[in-house]
Design an enzyme around this catalytic site. Structure first.
Site, mmCIF file in Angstrom:
data_model
loop_
_atom_site.group_PDB
_atom_site.id
_atom_site.type_symbol
_atom_site.label_atom_id
_atom_site.label_comp_id
_atom_site.label_asym_id
_atom_site.label_seq_id
_atom_site.Cartn_x
_atom_site.Cartn_y
_atom_site.Cartn_z
ATOM 1 N N SER A 103 -7.671 6.256 -59.317
ATOM 2 C CA SER A 103 -8.396 5.266 -58.454
ATOM 3 C C SER A 103 -9.761 5.777 -58.120
ATOM 4 C CB SER A 103 -7.602 5.013 -57.193
ATOM 5 O OG SER A 103 -8.187 4.068 -56.321
ATOM 6 N N GLU B 37 -13.806 7.492 -54.377
ATOM 7 C CA GLU B 37 -12.871 8.124 -53.778
ATOM 8 C C GLU B 37 -12.588 9.521 -54.861
ATOM 9 O OE1 GLU B 37 -7.900 7.853 -54.467
ATOM 10 O OE2 GLU B 37 -8.938 6.000 -53.202
ATOM 11 N N ARG C 86 -7.730 8.635 -46.996
ATOM 12 C CA ARG C 86 -8.050 9.552 -48.127
ATOM 13 C C ARG C 86 -9.095 10.856 -47.681
ATOM 14 N NH1 ARG C 86 -4.691 6.941 -48.969
ATOM 15 N NH2 ARG C 86 -4.349 5.409 -50.728
#
Length: 302
Positions: free
Chosen positions: A223, A293, A173
């Site tokens: 998420s 995130e 990520r």
């Protein structure tokens, strides 16, 4: 102080909306106003915008598709640039080149139409191509780093350059442009020839899994937390007894604890408070500190 008449004159022809509430555009349905919300139709208009903003010392940022972002209730000062109109997707042999505003899901369907395999993992990921490259989006064992060849970026100075996949320094990520401030304006992906029916079946399977597991019926930021090494964030949150925990109008999803949903006209502060509470509680219960995130941007409401 920004000279509004100068702005209107020099940026004539570009769709710019003043003091525009960003909650109209975000997946969370929260976010205060942007001073100037701009929708460039092409790279020429984009470069004009950025060079004007730099010259006049007006802050600017690209919001993209706003799918994995929380915009604070005080909004964002300066220019917020949306890529909604930069959404062309082109196929050349086994490669696909997509502009940053193209939806990632649409790009996977173009791949399917041309019987190209390798992009199935992204068939249920919301958001834009630009945002997906920025954060190396992924799901079900695949990620952008596996298929990206190169991307064209706009530098903070308003210049356009090409960056190779290797130069992107992808991690979980993460990518180098999170540090440099470069903005993706298009991306080129290398895929492989495949069987249309097999690709379609795999996309249906992954879409079904997503619908089963994720709370798609409510606004959310996707998420919320990165996956901690050797664990699942949703499982840790559930084990801490936080499923269904609510602050204001925002709730830890009862369907998947890794998501937070806006169930009752919540605001960005509700999201921030709930995220902080979850991080604190999970660390207390398990000793593991969750890492966000989702990006949080903008100013708090004064």
């Amino acid at each position: 102080m920004v000279n509004i008449e100068l702005l209107k004159s020099e940026l004539a022809g570009i769709d710019i909306r003043f003091d525009e509430p960003l909650k109209r555009y975000t997946y969370t349905k929260v976010g205060g106003p942007a001073d100037y919300l701009a929708f460039p139709r092409n790279r020429y208009e984009l470069v004009r915008l950025v060079k004007f903003a730099n010259r006049e010392q007006i802050p600017w940022m690209v919001l993209g598709n706003a799918s994995n972002i929380i915009v604070r209730d005080g909004g964002i000062r300066g220019f917020v640039i949306m890529f909604d109109q930069l959404h062309t997707i082109m196929v050349n042999g086994y490669t696909i080149e997509a502009e940053a505003g193209a939806k990632l899901i649409d790009t996977t369907h173009v791949a399917l139409h041309h019987s190209l395999t390798g992009f199935e993992f992204a068939c249920g990921i919301p958001g834009s191509v630009g945002g997906a490259v920025f954060m190396n989006a992924g799901a079900y064992g695949g990620e952008i780093a596996h298929v990206l060849v190169s991307c064209k970026v706009l530098t903070p100075e308003g210049e356009i350059k090409t960056i190779s996949a290797e130069e992107m320094k992808f991690g979980y990520r993460s990518s180098v442009i999170q540090e440099t401030g470069d903005i993706v304006i298009s991306a080129k992906f290398a895929l492989s020839p495949g069987n249309y029916t097999a690709i379609q079946q795999e996309m249906k399977r992954l879409t079904h899994l997503r619908e089963l597991k994720q709370p798609l019926e409510y606004p959310s930021c996707g998420s919320v937390f990165k996956r901690p090494l050797g664990h699942f964030a949703g499982q840790l949150i559930s084990e801490a007894g936080l499923k269904g925990h609510r602050i204001g109008g925002v709730e830890v999803s009862t369907k998947h604890a890794g998501f937070m949903v806006n169930i009752a006209d919540g605001n960005a502060q509700n999201y921030e408070d709930l995220i902080a509470h979850v991080i604190q509680t999970v660390e207390k219960e398990s000793g593991i500190k969750l890492e966000r995130e989702v990006r949080i941007i903008g100013e708090t409401l004064q």
